[in-house]
Design an enzyme around this catalytic site. Structure first.
Site: not given
Ligand code: GLN
Length: 522
Positions: A374, A498, A500
């Site tokens: 992410c 994600h 995970e």
């Molecule tokens: N802050 C970034 C976004 O909002 C990444 C978010 C995250 O890593 N879950 O896109």
């Protein structure tokens, strides 16, 4: 009709009700029964999405995009079940539903009351059909909590409605050990069970958290005071790894007790999946050190699913994964000297971003296996744009207003992102043929879970690819980069999602498995 097991907890919080509930599910599955799990949290937040990870640990995201408590992660990992927004229900949500119905006139002028209106709403969520043999419902909090009382009343009524034979009450308590006298004290357990009885609920089985196995005398004593057979008093031993709990329960014949309660045949089960983990834990294996460059380390559990996924990938690769916590806010290249791989997890806000960008650059330049999740993908793109493509002011519009926003809010894309809210839950991703991603997943269509607001801007695709960073995963409409990789690098991959959240200890997750394989190759 499903059978129900309600799991409550007493004496203190944090005894591991989630893991106990998941372990009961594992015992049932090992005997061929299908299981569904639900969590009821008495607190008044309507959902946990707005709760601080500093208090509550990680926000776990389901396939249907619900932001839940991390206990749902245990259930999915232990049991392979896929849960949804109706499986994580808070007190706030119940009251919200009831009050909305009242405003809507649904109660036809009746006086709206805790009983029956709130209890009926809770029972409605408990009883939603699942098509499984068992539904395990964990009631959050501790018996005696004011906001939990209405939930206890609801499960009491539920048992009465469906018949006591279709319901089992499991209660988790604590037997503290007094160093001075060398004694395990059973009184708190007695008090907790009595408190439960005040709500009309007789515990059918007790899981007593303790630093050692309860003796037979202690079990007889607890059974006598708590009104249940000594055989149904189980020790929930402190263990160094949660995946040992199903084995701890199995060795005390917990399935037989459940089977006897519900009048089911007592069949043998094989806990091979868990025994394999136990053997792995005891084995003398090489260590693989992963530097995780993050900023939520002072909160235990903030990276729960991530830590789990790394652990799972270690099992698959026969190495012990050691996590080196690298504080992104104080990042120095020296932090990476002794690591075998670098991982940049998700994150929000400007704090620590410079360190993460530097860490991605370090991994790229030093050919160290790298995985970005992410925000980790976003910073690896920003770093590459700045230092390889020569766009010196490349950044995310999350962190700077005056920049070339290679990461920004793509409101015209089909993100479900309605003007800057989070993109949440499972989205499909198409993988480029011949890519590392395709090799890792062994397929070109995947689905992974998201929780972010910003996206890498597709208009930089050609520039990135010209310089050697390939966009290897895309949303089906081709508008959103979902994965990137650097083919000339030993192992450099990142995803906008994600992964995970979908890892489990029995198979691991393809991306983590491949990352640990690359990092443990010397
Ligand atoms: N802050 C970034 C976004 O909002 C990444 C978010 C995250 O890593 N879950 O896109």
């Amino acid at each position: 009709m499903s059978r129900y097991i309600f799991v409550t907890g007493g004496v203190v919080s944090s005894l591991g009700k989630g893991v106990s509930a998941a372990s009961l599910g594992a015992l049932l599955q090992s005997r061929g029964y299908s299981v569904h799990v639900r969590k009821f949290d008495p607190y008044l937040n309507v959902d946990p999405g707005t709760m601080s990870p500093l208090q509550h640990g990680e926000v776990y995201v389901t396939n249907d995009g619900f932001e839940t408590d991390l206990d749902l992660g245990y259930y999915e990992r232990f049991l392979g079940v896929k849960l949804s927004r109706t499986d994580s229900v808070s007190g706030g949500r119940i009251y919200w539903d009831v009050l909305n119905a009242e405003r809507h006139g649904d109660y036809l002028g009746a006086t709206v009351q805790m009983i029956p209106h709130v209890t009926n709403k809770i029972k409605e969520y408990i009883g939603r059909p699942t098509n499984t043999d068992f539904v395990i419902c964990e009631i959050g909090g501790t018996v005696g909590d004011i906001e939990g009382t209405i939930f206890l009343e609801s499960i009491r009524q539920f048992a009465n409605d469906v018949g006591r034979k279709s319901v089992m009450f499991a209660h988790l308590t604590l037997a503290p050990y007094l160093e001075q006298s060398g004694e395990l004290k059973t009184k708190p357990t007695q008090m907790s069970v009595r408190r439960l009885l005040e709500s009309g609920i007789q515990a059918d089985i007790l899981f007593v958290r303790s630093p050692r196995m309860l003796t037979d005398e202690e079990r007889v004593k607890i059974g006598m005071f708590c009104n249940l057979p000594a055989a149904n008093v189980i020790t929930s031993m402190n263990v160094d790894n949660i995946y040992k709990i199903p084995l701890v329960y199995d060795s005390q014949h917990v399935f037989d007790i459940i089977a006897a309660h519900f009048g089911l045949p007592d069949v043998a089960g094989y806990m091979a999946k868990f025994t394999k983990i136990e053997k792995y834990l005891a084995a003398d294996l090489p260590t693989c050190t992963i530097g995780v460059v993050g900023k939520y380390f002072d909160v235990s559990d903030a990276y729960k699913s991530l830590n789990e996924a790394l652990f799972h990938a270690g099992i698959q690769n026969n190495v012990h994964v050691k996590i080196k916590k690298i504080n992104a806010e104080k990042f120095s290249p020296d932090d990476c000297k002794d690591v075998d791989g670098i991982l940049i997890p998700g994150g929000f806000g400007t704090r620590g971003v410079d360190g993460k960008i530097a860490a991605a650059g370090y991994a790229r330049e030093h050919n160290i296996p790298f995985m970005g999740i992410c925000l980790g993908m976003q910073v690896s793109v920003i770093e590459f744009m700045r230092n390889v493509c020569g766009v010196r002011d490349a950044n995310s519009s999350e962190f700077s207003e005056k920049c070339t926003p290679v990461v920004g809010i793509m409101s015209d894309c089909d993100t479900g992102n309605m003007g800057g809210t989070l993109r949440l839950g499972a989205y499909p991703c198409e993988i480029k043929s011949g890519s590392l991603a395709e090799k890792i997943y062994g397929t070109s269509h995947i689905s992974e879970r998201h929780r972010h607001r910003y996206e890498v801007d597709i208009k930089y695709k050609d520039l990135l690819e010209k310089h050697g960073m390939v966009i290897s995963g895309l949303s089906p409409d081709g508008k959103l980069p979902e994965m990137i990789e650097i083919p000339s690098h030993k192992f450099f991959i990142a995803g906008q999602f994600h992964p995970e959240f979908q890892s489990n200890p029995f198979t691991g997750h393809p991306m983590f498995n491949a990352f640990i394989a690359a990092a443990s190759k010397k």
